[in-house]
Write an enzyme that holds these catalytic residues in place. Sequence first.
Site, short mmCIF file in Angstrom:
data_model
loop_
_atom_site.label_atom_id
_atom_site.label_comp_id
_atom_site.label_asym_id
_atom_site.label_seq_id
_atom_site.Cartn_x
_atom_site.Cartn_y
_atom_site.Cartn_z
N SER A 125 0.84 -1.20 0.00
CA SER A 125 0.00 0.00 0.00
C SER A 125 0.87 1.24 0.00
O SER A 125 2.00 1.22 0.46
CB SER A 125 -0.90 0.02 1.24
OG SER A 125 -1.61 1.24 1.35
N TYR B 240 -1.57 -0.36 10.54
CA TYR B 240 -1.69 -0.60 9.11
C TYR B 240 -0.51 0.01 8.36
O TYR B 240 0.15 -0.67 7.56
CB TYR B 240 -3.00 -0.02 8.57
CG TYR B 240 -3.20 -0.32 7.10
CD1 TYR B 240 -3.61 -1.58 6.68
CD2 TYR B 240 -2.96 0.65 6.13
CE1 TYR B 240 -3.76 -1.88 5.34
CE2 TYR B 240 -3.12 0.37 4.79
CZ TYR B 240 -3.54 -0.90 4.40
OH TYR B 240 -3.68 -1.17 3.06
#
Length: 251
Positions: free
Chosen positions: A131, A144
């Site tokens: 990501s 995250y």
Amino acid sequence: MKKVIIMGASSGMGREVALRFLSEGCRVGVAARRIEALETLRQEFPEQVVTAQIDVTADAAADQLLQLVERVGGVDLYFHAAGVGWQNASLDKEVELRTVNTNGMGFTRMIDTIFNYMRARGGGHIAVISSIAGTKGLGPAPSYSATKAFQNTYIQALEQLANSQRLNIRFTDIRPGFVDTPLLNGTAFPMLMKADKVADEIVWAIKHKKHVRVIDGRYRILTACWRRIPRWIWRHINLSRNDMMSNSSKN
């Protein structure tokens, strides 16, 4: 027939990429925690699809992955799309630990297993969805962004290891921005991308053996700007006003 294993193929980009390789005639092993979600793929491509129920956080996951590879008949490409992510500014312990367990421990378990398999059998290609969140620490989503940075660095380290050992193992680190998939639950996001276009770019990056691919061009500009922001400025930026992460699972 090219042999592809996709971990996390029940929905989202894992499923979209699986459909593209299936349309090209590849034999594809698809795995996820929810095996029932994989049945439609098997029904649509009965001669090409092999399914397996695998939870990357389970101790048995490594053996289950190897069993899936054997059922497929080998692996040319391993595509890792399994992961979770939540906005968690309250630092709920269970949320943080689940994210670390899936994106850290589970990721490492699967990648190491397939790396060693390919090392013993002449090589292959490992591609992962990480990501843009790994570019900088994001206050609204601490675990995250941290686990995505871990994934970025881990793939880079394994690529160096493979080269130093003269192994024929290639790597592609896919770093998308926000993608319009059901997992975002209809939440409004800036610069939202269409899943079909992102999947096309993922397959293009894999076929062209890109080492790192940020998707799309707007996010390439954004992350380049992020990298140039000094730490003393970054730590005072308030991202809580923006929906930097969803409140649901990703990938």
